[in-house]
Motif scaffolding. Structure first.
Motif, PDB file in Angstrom:
ATOM      1  N   ALA A  85     -24.996 -49.556 -42.343  1.00  0.00           N
ATOM      2  CA  ALA A  85     -25.694 -50.482 -43.276  1.00  0.00           C
ATOM      3  C   ALA A  85     -24.793 -50.820 -44.588  1.00  0.00           C
ATOM      4  N   GLU A  86     -24.751 -51.848 -45.208  1.00  0.00           N
ATOM      5  CA  GLU A  86     -24.431 -52.257 -46.701  1.00  0.00           C
ATOM      6  C   GLU A  86     -25.212 -52.305 -47.444  1.00  0.00           C
ATOM      7  N   ILE A  87     -25.400 -51.304 -48.304  1.00  0.00           N
ATOM      8  CA  ILE A  87     -26.424 -51.424 -49.472  1.00  0.00           C
ATOM      9  C   ILE A  87     -25.746 -51.636 -50.752  1.00  0.00           C
ATOM     10  N   SER A  88     -26.514 -52.734 -51.488  1.00  0.00           N
ATOM     11  CA  SER A  88     -26.153 -53.090 -52.794  1.00  0.00           C
ATOM     12  C   SER A  88     -26.421 -51.823 -54.002  1.00  0.00           C
ATOM     13  N   LEU A  89     -25.484 -51.822 -54.985  1.00  0.00           N
ATOM     14  CA  LEU A  89     -25.582 -50.712 -55.802  1.00  0.00           C
ATOM     15  C   LEU A  89     -25.791 -51.366 -57.110  1.00  0.00           C
ATOM     16  N   PRO A  90     -26.734 -50.638 -57.925  1.00  0.00           N
ATOM     17  CA  PRO A  90     -27.295 -51.270 -59.285  1.00  0.00           C
ATOM     18  C   PRO A  90     -25.811 -51.093 -60.246  1.00  0.00           C
ATOM     19  N   GLN A  91     -25.579 -52.020 -61.155  1.00  0.00           N
ATOM     20  CA  GLN A  91     -24.498 -52.119 -62.190  1.00  0.00           C
ATOM     21  C   GLN A  91     -23.219 -51.867 -61.425  1.00  0.00           C
ATOM     22  N   SER A  92     -22.894 -52.434 -60.497  1.00  0.00           N
ATOM     23  CA  SER A  92     -21.580 -52.110 -59.672  1.00  0.00           C
ATOM     24  C   SER A  92     -21.245 -53.473 -58.882  1.00  0.00           C
ATOM     25  N   ASN A  93     -20.095 -53.646 -58.777  1.00  0.00           N
ATOM     26  CA  ASN A  93     -19.586 -55.028 -58.169  1.00  0.00           C
ATOM     27  C   ASN A  93     -19.162 -54.210 -56.850  1.00  0.00           C
ATOM     28  N   GLN A  94     -19.448 -53.136 -56.345  1.00  0.00           N
ATOM     29  CA  GLN A  94     -19.339 -52.589 -55.202  1.00  0.00           C
ATOM     30  C   GLN A  94     -20.597 -52.256 -54.387  1.00  0.00           C
ATOM     31  N   SER A  95     -20.563 -52.319 -52.913  1.00  0.00           N
ATOM     32  CA  SER A  95     -21.647 -51.693 -52.264  1.00  0.00           C
ATOM     33  C   SER A  95     -21.569 -50.464 -51.452  1.00  0.00           C
ATOM     34  N   LEU A  96     -22.425 -49.918 -50.966  1.00  0.00           N
ATOM     35  CA  LEU A  96     -22.294 -48.673 -50.369  1.00  0.00           C
ATOM     36  C   LEU A  96     -22.397 -48.708 -49.051  1.00  0.00           C
ATOM     37  N   LEU A  97     -21.647 -48.234 -48.351  1.00  0.00           N
ATOM     38  CA  LEU A  97     -21.576 -48.350 -46.563  1.00  0.00           C
ATOM     39  C   LEU A  97     -22.139 -46.993 -46.200  1.00  0.00           C
ATOM     40  N   LEU A  98     -23.355 -47.080 -45.570  1.00  0.00           N
ATOM     41  CA  LEU A  98     -23.978 -45.911 -45.128  1.00  0.00           C
ATOM     42  C   LEU A  98     -23.854 -46.063 -43.584  1.00  0.00           C
ATOM     43  N   LEU A  99     -23.653 -44.835 -43.042  1.00  0.00           N
ATOM     44  CA  LEU A  99     -23.589 -44.749 -41.450  1.00  0.00           C
ATOM     45  C   LEU A  99     -24.652 -43.628 -41.163  1.00  0.00           C
ATOM     46  N   ALA A 100     -25.481 -43.832 -40.344  1.00  0.00           N
ATOM     47  CA  ALA A 100     -26.475 -43.082 -39.820  1.00  0.00           C
ATOM     48  C   ALA A 100     -26.681 -42.680 -38.370  1.00  0.00           C
ATOM     49  N   THR A 101     -26.508 -41.509 -37.941  1.00  0.00           N
ATOM     50  CA  THR A 101     -26.356 -41.372 -36.596  1.00  0.00           C
ATOM     51  C   THR A 101     -27.207 -39.771 -36.222  1.00  0.00           C
ATOM     52  N   HIS A 102     -26.889 -39.881 -34.820  1.00  0.00           N
ATOM     53  CA  HIS A 102     -27.523 -38.801 -34.039  1.00  0.00           C
ATOM     54  C   HIS A 102     -26.735 -38.574 -32.715  1.00  0.00           C
ATOM     55  N   LEU A 103     -25.830 -37.514 -32.836  1.00  0.00           N
ATOM     56  CA  LEU A 103     -24.839 -37.320 -31.810  1.00  0.00           C
ATOM     57  C   LEU A 103     -25.399 -36.557 -30.701  1.00  0.00           C
ATOM     58  N   ASP A 104     -24.696 -36.578 -29.321  1.00  0.00           N
ATOM     59  CA  ASP A 104     -25.038 -35.829 -28.214  1.00  0.00           C
ATOM     60  C   ASP A 104     -25.303 -34.303 -28.330  1.00  0.00           C
ATOM     61  N   HIS A 105     -26.253 -33.984 -27.602  1.00  0.00           N
ATOM     62  CA  HIS A 105     -26.805 -32.558 -27.680  1.00  0.00           C
ATOM     63  C   HIS A 105     -26.119 -31.471 -26.670  1.00  0.00           C
ATOM     64  N   ARG A 106     -25.351 -32.214 -25.752  1.00  0.00           N
ATOM     65  CA  ARG A 106     -25.056 -31.321 -24.839  1.00  0.00           C
ATOM     66  C   ARG A 106     -23.811 -30.124 -24.998  1.00  0.00           C
ATOM     67  N   PRO A 107     -23.809 -29.139 -24.317  1.00  0.00           N
ATOM     68  CA  PRO A 107     -22.610 -28.065 -24.809  1.00  0.00           C
ATOM     69  C   PRO A 107     -21.362 -28.510 -24.721  1.00  0.00           C
ATOM     70  N   ASP A 108     -21.014 -29.511 -23.668  1.00  0.00           N
ATOM     71  CA  ASP A 108     -19.802 -29.831 -23.643  1.00  0.00           C
ATOM     72  C   ASP A 108     -19.586 -30.813 -24.918  1.00  0.00           C
ATOM     73  N   GLU A 109     -18.360 -30.726 -25.462  1.00  0.00           N
ATOM     74  CA  GLU A 109     -18.243 -31.385 -26.863  1.00  0.00           C
ATOM     75  C   GLU A 109     -17.545 -32.860 -26.623  1.00  0.00           C
ATOM     76  N   SER A 110     -17.346 -33.213 -25.355  1.00  0.00           N
ATOM     77  CA  SER A 110     -16.700 -34.387 -25.162  1.00  0.00           C
ATOM     78  C   SER A 110     -17.055 -35.783 -25.859  1.00  0.00           C
ATOM     79  N   GLU A 111     -18.436 -35.899 -25.735  1.00  0.00           N
ATOM     80  CA  GLU A 111     -18.856 -37.110 -25.889  1.00  0.00           C
ATOM     81  C   GLU A 111     -19.110 -37.116 -27.652  1.00  0.00           C
ATOM     82  N   ARG A 112     -19.323 -35.715 -28.127  1.00  0.00           N
ATOM     83  CA  ARG A 112     -19.213 -35.722 -29.633  1.00  0.00           C
ATOM     84  C   ARG A 112     -18.081 -36.062 -30.168  1.00  0.00           C
ATOM     85  N   LEU A 113     -17.038 -35.532 -29.481  1.00  0.00           N
ATOM     86  CA  LEU A 113     -15.704 -36.056 -30.151  1.00  0.00           C
ATOM     87  C   LEU A 113     -15.346 -37.417 -29.970  1.00  0.00           C
TER      88      LEU A 113
END
Length: 266
Positions: A137-165
């Protein structure tokens, strides 16, 4: 005469240092990340107003939510993103990752600030696991000519780390094209601070807490798997970080940070 007045007003605005260059003062953002377990608490009660109360307790500017239902039978066919937006008086976007019981399941972002654009990306899926995603999501910031890039996520829960990587590589790639753009990454990473997943993420992101703070299990937390990270490091200063002292509304503790963004750096 009206045209002359209009001209003088526009000329004054053009010469104004605020309108021309925007504020150079640091901007503080209040950031919350919360795995809400589709609104079901450890007391087995489905209670969205209780979740909203947890969110409002820290008066956040932006919120990353995981395990959110939209029109799903198990949670009463409620549009949870819309209802939480109503209860908190915030803007909302939802990223559907799974079709579930007549509705959808995924992540959401709440924002007190305007959301200029948003896109949901499905993350790499290995060995037929639960489909995961990341909202960008690109979020407009007050008093700024830039925006904020916000990434929100939920990664895999299994013991093998391959998918999280693989997911960490995908998320890092989203930032690679604009490494100097102010960005936040928040969510349930299902990975400990000393994991390879966090090491990979931290090649491009910096955790808001350098000392691990346990977030799970909710009753007596022993490990940290929920995070707020920022990029680039030189643009951000951590003012406050804490794990919220609420142990009933969900099966995770919520995490909260106050981050100061230097808005005058290019």
């Amino acid at each position: 005469m009206k045209q002359l007045i209009k001209y003088l007003v526009l000329a004054a605005m053009a010469l104004s240092p605020v309108s021309a260059s925007y504020s150079s003062e640091p901007l503080r953002l209040r950031v919350l990340s919360y795995n809400i377990h589709h609104g079901a608490g450890v007391d087995s009660k489905l209670d969205l107003p209780r979740i909203a109360d947890v969110i409002l307790s820290v008066k956040p500017d932006v919120v990353a939510l995981q395990e959110v239902d939209k029109n799903v039978k198990r949670s009463g066919d409620v549009d949870q993103p819309a209802e939480l937006a109503r209860l908190t008086d915030m803007n909302v976007v939802f990223g559907a990752n799974i079709d579930l019981q007549g509705g959808h399941y995924g992540n959401a972002i709440l924002s007190r600030l305007p959301i200029a654009r948003n896109e949901n990306h499905l993350l790499p899926n290995l060995d037929g696991g639960e489909q995961r995603g990341v909202i960008e999501a690109e979020i407009s910031l007050p008093q700024s000519n830039q925006s904020l890039l916000l990434l929100a996520t939920h990664l895999d829960h299994r013991p093998d780390e391959s998918e999280r990587l693989a997911s960490a590589a995908f998320i890092n790639e989203r930032l690679a094209a604009k490494p100097q753009h102010p960005a936040l990454l928040a969510g349930d990473m299902n990975a400990r601070p000393d994991s390879e997943t966090l090491r990979r993420l931290q090649t491009m992101w910096t955790s808001a807490n350098q000392t691990p703070m346990a977030t799970y299990p909710v009753t007596q937390p022993t490990i940290q798997i929920d995070y707020i990270l920022h990029s680039p490091a030189k643009r951000w200063k951590v003012i406050e970080f804490k794990v919220l002292d609420e142990a009933v509304a969900s099966d995770h503790r919520a995490i909260f940070a106050v981050l100061e963004l230097q808005t005058d750096l290019e």
